[in-house]
Design an enzyme around this catalytic site. Sequence first.
Site, PDB file in Angstrom:
ATOM      1  N   SER A 201       0.810  -1.214   0.000  1.00 16.29           N
ATOM      2  CA  SER A 201       0.000   0.000   0.000  1.00 16.29           C
ATOM      3  C   SER A 201       0.844   1.265   0.000  1.00 16.29           C
ATOM      4  O   SER A 201       0.466   2.272  -0.610  1.00 16.29           O
ATOM      5  CB  SER A 201      -0.936   0.003   1.213  1.00 16.29           C
ATOM      6  OG  SER A 201      -1.806  -1.103   1.171  1.00 16.29           O
ATOM      7  N   HIS A 247       0.865   4.193   4.589  1.00 18.32           N
ATOM      8  CA  HIS A 247       0.183   4.902   3.508  1.00 18.32           C
ATOM      9  C   HIS A 247       0.698   6.331   3.389  1.00 18.32           C
ATOM     10  O   HIS A 247       1.019   6.804   2.287  1.00 18.32           O
ATOM     11  CB  HIS A 247      -1.322   4.904   3.755  1.00 18.32           C
ATOM     12  CG  HIS A 247      -1.940   3.538   3.647  1.00 18.32           C
ATOM     13  ND1 HIS A 247      -3.313   3.345   3.595  1.00 18.32           N
ATOM     14  CD2 HIS A 247      -1.386   2.301   3.578  1.00 18.32           C
ATOM     15  CE1 HIS A 247      -3.564   2.047   3.506  1.00 18.32           C
ATOM     16  NE2 HIS A 247      -2.414   1.397   3.508  1.00 18.32           N
TER      17      HIS A 247
END
Length: 297
Positions: A201, A247
């Site tokens: 991610s 992230h």
Amino acid sequence: MLPDEPRGSTDRSPGAGQPDCYRHPGTPTGISCTRCERPICPQCMVAAAVGFQCPECVGEGHAGARRATTRFGGAPTLDGGLVTRTLVGINLVVWVLAAYVLNPRLGEVWSLASAGRAHDGGPYGVADGPGQWYRLLTATFLHLEWWHIGLNMLVLLWLGPPLEEALGRLRFLALYLLAGLGGSTFAFLVAGDWMNSVGASGAVFGLISATILMQLRDRGPVAPAVAFLVFNLVVTFARPNIDWRAHIGGLVVGGLVAFGLMYAPRERRALVQWLTLAGAVAVEATLLLIGMALYGA
């Protein structure tokens, strides 16, 4: 006959008075190279945009021609998505191994695990020292759930090829890996005292920020990419068990790397781009060392 014309001048042969080809002495010619103006015979003529050129001038022209590049300095290729598909393939292979073949061993060895010195058995994982720092990279290729790898790979297949085609293979690969490492190092800095994280991610968020910057650079539509980013940020902070640190780290590092690659001035493009990549590595190394000072042995 003019009064002053020599009476013995009766030679009307085609080669009379014409120079010899500089590459084939004894072969008269009336054609000269349009670049160096040396005489050339039909055997040496190379058609040019205007007239003919000799083989040497043609070779010099090719040697001095500027190498074709992509918009941001990479080497153009016929297949603009090869690295993207390779990354997807590696992630899928690792997922199969981790979920069905080497479960749970591979997850234990490759995950971004860390326990600081304040915990029993610590320091463990990344906090244990350089011998465990490989986890910062291997964790970005590790997924344990089908939906997790499915979502990440769909985004990679969507965003990867346009970026790869614009940047070139090596620059795109550097962007992907540095964004993934940026997410890992930031996650370790914030939560390295007790953490366990996996997934691509961070790298994917780096591609999202790079896509936004590319659209701004090309004056293309930015709204779809921004909306996609906002949606993913909402999901990141709304759902439990999602590592928002990876992230955000990937988003920021990917954006910084993409900015340096895409906005480098043409006359100093290579220098600025390599300094950008080196600077990203230096930033990530600094974050790692700060984390080690906080949690490590």
